[in-house]
Design a protein around this motif. Structure first.
Motif, PDB file in Angstrom:
ATOM      1  N   ASP A 177      -1.006   0.698 -12.785  1.00  9.70           N
ATOM      2  CA  ASP A 177      -0.712   0.072 -13.929  1.00  9.70           C
ATOM      3  C   ASP A 177       0.037   1.019 -14.863  1.00  9.70           C
ATOM      4  OD1 ASP A 177      -0.075  -1.444 -16.185  1.00  9.70           O
ATOM      5  OD2 ASP A 177      -2.143  -2.191 -16.076  1.00  9.70           O
ATOM      6  N   GLU A 178       1.444   1.205 -15.048  1.00 12.12           N
ATOM      7  CA  GLU A 178       2.205   2.194 -15.662  1.00 12.12           C
ATOM      8  C   GLU A 178       2.539   1.404 -17.089  1.00 12.12           C
ATOM      9  OE1 GLU A 178       5.314   3.767 -13.505  1.00 12.12           O
ATOM     10  OE2 GLU A 178       3.955   4.680 -12.057  1.00 12.12           O
ATOM     11  N   ARG A 179       2.125   0.120 -17.193  1.00 15.81           N
ATOM     12  CA  ARG A 179       2.664  -0.445 -18.659  1.00 15.81           C
ATOM     13  C   ARG A 179       2.122   0.314 -19.856  1.00 15.81           C
ATOM     14  NH1 ARG A 179       0.811  -6.300 -16.972  1.00 15.81           N
ATOM     15  NH2 ARG A 179      -1.003  -5.173 -16.200  1.00 15.81           N
TER      16      ARG A 179
ATOM     17  N   MET B  97       0.686  -1.191   0.052  1.00 13.01           N
ATOM     18  CA  MET B  97      -0.032   0.015  -0.053  1.00 13.01           C
ATOM     19  C   MET B  97       0.879   1.254  -0.174  1.00 13.01           C
ATOM     20  SD  MET B  97      -3.023   1.403  -0.210  1.00 13.01           S
ATOM     21  CE  MET B  97      -4.244   0.233   0.536  1.00 13.01           C
ATOM     22  N   ALA B  98       1.866   1.322   0.808  1.00 12.04           N
ATOM     23  CA  ALA B  98       2.689   2.534   0.973  1.00 12.04           C
ATOM     24  C   ALA B  98       3.526   2.549  -0.421  1.00 12.04           C
ATOM     25  CB  ALA B  98       3.799   2.260   1.976  1.00 12.04           C
ATOM     26  N   ASP B  99       3.905   1.666  -1.152  1.00 14.52           N
ATOM     27  CA  ASP B  99       4.478   1.695  -2.474  1.00 14.52           C
ATOM     28  C   ASP B  99       3.501   2.187  -3.519  1.00 14.52           C
ATOM     29  OD1 ASP B  99       7.336   0.446  -3.898  1.00 14.52           O
ATOM     30  OD2 ASP B  99       5.416   0.671  -5.036  1.00 14.52           O
ATOM     31  N   LEU B 100       2.434   1.845  -3.367  1.00 13.39           N
ATOM     32  CA  LEU B 100       1.362   2.428  -4.308  1.00 13.39           C
ATOM     33  C   LEU B 100       1.169   3.958  -4.306  1.00 13.39           C
ATOM     34  CD1 LEU B 100      -1.339  -0.560  -4.640  1.00 13.39           C
ATOM     35  CD2 LEU B 100       0.476   0.084  -6.124  1.00 13.39           C
ATOM     36  N   LYS B 101       1.031   4.280  -2.902  1.00 13.57           N
ATOM     37  CA  LYS B 101       0.634   5.730  -2.473  1.00 13.57           C
ATOM     38  C   LYS B 101       1.839   6.609  -2.676  1.00 13.57           C
ATOM     39  CE  LYS B 101      -1.112   5.177   1.642  1.00 13.57           C
ATOM     40  NZ  LYS B 101      -1.784   5.537   2.956  1.00 13.57           N
ATOM     41  N   SER B 102       3.079   6.005  -3.239  1.00 18.01           N
ATOM     42  CA  SER B 102       4.337   6.726  -3.577  1.00 18.01           C
ATOM     43  C   SER B 102       4.285   7.186  -4.962  1.00 18.01           C
ATOM     44  CB  SER B 102       5.436   6.160  -3.211  1.00 18.01           C
ATOM     45  OG  SER B 102       5.675   5.032  -4.160  1.00 18.01           O
ATOM     46  N   SER B 103       3.371   6.716  -5.870  1.00 12.76           N
ATOM     47  CA  SER B 103       2.941   7.123  -6.969  1.00 12.76           C
ATOM     48  C   SER B 103       2.272   8.187  -7.188  1.00 12.76           C
ATOM     49  CB  SER B 103       2.583   5.982  -7.851  1.00 12.76           C
ATOM     50  OG  SER B 103       3.222   4.757  -7.741  1.00 12.76           O
ATOM     51  N   THR B 104       2.413   8.694  -8.327  1.00 13.32           N
ATOM     52  CA  THR B 104       1.528  10.144  -8.643  1.00 13.32           C
ATOM     53  C   THR B 104       0.482   9.849  -9.565  1.00 13.32           C
ATOM     54  OG1 THR B 104       3.136  10.631 -10.376  1.00 13.32           O
ATOM     55  CG2 THR B 104       3.550  11.665  -8.265  1.00 13.32           C
ATOM     56  N   LYS B 105      -0.011   8.614 -10.073  1.00  9.37           N
ATOM     57  CA  LYS B 105      -0.990   8.304 -10.923  1.00  9.37           C
ATOM     58  C   LYS B 105      -1.571   6.846 -10.635  1.00  9.37           C
ATOM     59  CE  LYS B 105      -3.687   7.837 -14.415  1.00  9.37           C
ATOM     60  NZ  LYS B 105      -4.330   6.584 -13.983  1.00  9.37           N
ATOM     61  N   LEU B 106      -2.793   6.929 -10.048  1.00  9.92           N
ATOM     62  CA  LEU B 106      -3.524   5.762  -9.503  1.00  9.92           C
ATOM     63  C   LEU B 106      -4.889   5.601 -10.059  1.00  9.92           C
ATOM     64  CD1 LEU B 106      -2.129   5.500  -5.853  1.00  9.92           C
ATOM     65  CD2 LEU B 106      -0.981   4.168  -7.898  1.00  9.92           C
ATOM     66  N   PHE B 107      -5.267   4.427  -9.962  1.00 12.13           N
ATOM     67  CA  PHE B 107      -6.637   4.067 -10.238  1.00 12.13           C
ATOM     68  C   PHE B 107      -7.375   3.736  -8.839  1.00 12.13           C
ATOM     69  CE2 PHE B 107      -4.373   3.014 -14.097  1.00 12.13           C
ATOM     70  CZ  PHE B 107      -5.290   3.418 -15.083  1.00 12.13           C
TER      71      PHE B 107
ATOM     72  N   ALA C 110       7.430   1.903 -12.496  1.00 12.44           N
ATOM     73  CA  ALA C 110       6.910   1.426 -11.350  1.00 12.44           C
ATOM     74  C   ALA C 110       6.230   0.045 -11.861  1.00 12.44           C
ATOM     75  CB  ALA C 110       6.016   2.118 -10.700  1.00 12.44           C
ATOM     76  N   PRO C 111       6.192  -1.246 -11.074  1.00 11.86           N
ATOM     77  CA  PRO C 111       5.609  -2.372 -11.284  1.00 11.86           C
ATOM     78  C   PRO C 111       4.213  -2.232 -11.094  1.00 11.86           C
ATOM     79  CG  PRO C 111       6.884  -2.487  -9.397  1.00 11.86           C
ATOM     80  CD  PRO C 111       7.219  -1.242  -9.878  1.00 11.86           C
ATOM     81  N   PRO C 112       3.232  -3.016 -11.744  1.00 18.65           N
ATOM     82  CA  PRO C 112       1.942  -3.008 -11.580  1.00 18.65           C
ATOM     83  C   PRO C 112       1.511  -3.640 -10.219  1.00 18.65           C
ATOM     84  CG  PRO C 112       2.210  -4.609 -12.936  1.00 18.65           C
ATOM     85  CD  PRO C 112       3.640  -4.094 -12.944  1.00 18.65           C
ATOM     86  N   GLY C 113       0.576  -3.077  -9.483  1.00 19.35           N
ATOM     87  CA  GLY C 113       0.290  -3.731  -8.134  1.00 19.35           C
ATOM     88  C   GLY C 113      -1.428  -3.449  -7.990  1.00 19.35           C
ATOM     89  N   VAL C 114      -1.830  -3.837  -6.907  1.00 17.63           N
ATOM     90  CA  VAL C 114      -3.178  -3.487  -6.383  1.00 17.63           C
ATOM     91  C   VAL C 114      -3.464  -4.224  -5.167  1.00 17.63           C
ATOM     92  CG1 VAL C 114      -4.191  -5.933  -7.320  1.00 17.63           C
ATOM     93  CG2 VAL C 114      -5.731  -3.687  -6.813  1.00 17.63           C
ATOM     94  N   ALA C 115      -4.174  -3.061  -4.229  1.00 15.41           N
ATOM     95  CA  ALA C 115      -4.372  -3.340  -2.926  1.00 15.41           C
ATOM     96  C   ALA C 115      -5.718  -3.227  -2.500  1.00 15.41           C
ATOM     97  CB  ALA C 115      -3.513  -2.503  -2.043  1.00 15.41           C
ATOM     98  N   PHE C 116      -6.480  -4.219  -1.887  1.00 18.98           N
ATOM     99  CA  PHE C 116      -8.018  -4.226  -1.771  1.00 18.98           C
ATOM    100  C   PHE C 116      -7.866  -3.905   0.043  1.00 18.98           C
ATOM    101  CE2 PHE C 116      -7.724  -7.027  -4.952  1.00 18.98           C
ATOM    102  CZ  PHE C 116      -8.197  -6.657  -5.905  1.00 18.98           C
TER     103      PHE C 116
END
Length: 399
Positions: free
Chosen positions: A159-161, A122-132, A167-173
């Motif tokens: 998902d930046e592909r 979750m912390a890694d995802l929130k360090s990005s500047t573009k999320l879904f 950054a690698p893709p990932g998802v957190a529920f």
């Protein structure tokens, strides 16, 4: 081999070639018992006591399962959508009696140990500047009331592909007991940037932030769906015309998928922007002609309401036209919900979110979930350092 290697003429036959064929065979899953022997040693010349090697660490202290067994239960439940009672039936056919409550205990213990990895994800995802972000129902048993209550899984995905991001893709529920936008705000604490969502009004509270500013990009797939529903209900040339204009935008997106953000942005400014301008004029004209209460009028009203966010993709090459990336990650949640019907309690739903997050992130990074969970749980029970918890994230495991 032929019945005889002797030719009719009396000479011996020699091999001059061969034909090969392959058939697919299967060996059903097998259980085995691993015995750990720890000899005890003592000195015959004194009474200094008995020494023995320490017992290896286990996920379930004193329990039967290896970490691989627990990983198999997790993958069967959250990746293959086999409820625990069905797994218990399968094991029973092989002579292994495991109660569903025992399996549930294993799942809970695994989720507890994996929670730090989920927090790191979750912390890694929130360090990005573009999320879904998206949300989906999570029925949970309401003790004492003989019915279920409706909680929600909030999916935060990266998902930046499509634009070659690093950054690698990932998802957190994250499980929450409701659908209030406050839950989304709480989950996104510390995140600043662009969030791509559907038209749910609860996300609007993110726009009121003083710190951690968030810009909302909306989803053209949802806008298209509104027009598609009208077109399916009968003859609707205006709706069909709108669908054709949106299809033209998607054809441009198909051509620029996988290119760098600046290349995508340039193509959109050159090709998509004129189409968007024409679509806006078409939208204004037809809204003036139609009743706002008619099905088509409501569809056009929806598009107009979110117009600025729908057009945000023209200003940033990282933004997708829709939020399909996060909706794809939610589908396994829906399948598991269909098969298992509900979570037993709020903690069970939280555990569901933790394990499903790691399994779906494994899938996004082409990592075998069973191998990953086995090795990760084994490392944790063996005392993996908390300061190095990022090493256990699925994309680092893949390396």
């Amino acid at each position: 081999m032929p019945d005889s290697m002797t030719c009719g003429c009396g000479a011996e036959r020699h091999m001059i070639g061969e034909d090969t064929s392959e058939r697919l065979d299967i060996i059903p899953a097998q259980f085995r018992v691993i015995v750990t022997r720890r000899p005890k040693y003592a000195c015959r010349s004194c009474t200094n006591g008995v020494v023995q090697a320490p017992a290896p660490a286990r996920l379930i202290p004193g329990g039967m399962p290896t970490e691989a067994t627990v990983a198999h239960v997790l993958v069967s439940k959250y990746a293959d959508h086999l409820p625990l009672y069905r797994q218990a039936q399968i094991y029973s056919r092989q002579g292994i009696d495991l109660d569903r409550s025992t399996l549930a205990g294993w799942v809970g213990k695994a989720a507890y140990e994996l929670r730090p990895v989920f927090d790191a994800l979750m912390a890694d995802l929130k360090s990005s500047t573009k999320l879904f972000m998206d949300e989906t129902r999570a029925p949970v048993l309401d003790p004492g009331k003989r019915k279920t209550k409706t909680g929600y899984f909030w999916a935060l995905a990266r998902d930046e592909r499509p634009w070659c991001g690093a950054a690698p893709p990932g998802v957190a529920f994250t499980y929450a007991p409701g659908r209030s936008g406050q839950y989304a705000d709480d989950i996104l604490k510390g995140f600043s940037g662009i969030l791509q969502v559907d038209g749910y009004a609860g996300y609007n509270r993110l726009l009121k932030r003083v710190d951690d500013r968030v810009a909302l990009a909306y989803c053209w797939a949802h806008a298209r769906r509104k027009l598609h529903e009208v077109a399916q209900s009968g003859t609707a040339p205006i709706a069909e015309d709108g669908l054709k204009q949106i299809a033209a935008l998607y054809r441009i997106e198909k051509d620029i998928r996988g290119l760098a953000p600046e290349v995508r942005l340039a193509a959109r400014q050159d090709q998509s922007a004129p189409l968007i301008a024409a679509f806006e004029e078409w939208l204004t004209t037809n809204r003036a002609r139609l009743s706002a209460k008619a099905p088509l009028g409501e569809a056009l009203k929806y598009i107009a309401k979110y117009w600025d966010g729908l057009c945000l993709f023209l200003t940033d090459g990282r933004i997708e036209m829709d939020s399909n990336a996060v909706e794809r990650t939610i589908r396994p949640i829906a399948l598991n919900r269909k098969n298992a019907l509900f979570a037993g309690h709020d903690d069970g739903a939280t555990n569901w979110g933790v394990i499903a997050s790691l399994i779906e992130t494994c899938k996004l990074n082409s990592v075998d979930p069973h191998a990953y969970l086995t090795d990760t749980v084994t490392a944790i029970v063996a005392g993996h350092k908390q300061s190095q918890i990022n090493d256990l994230l699925p994309w680092n495991y893949a390396k």
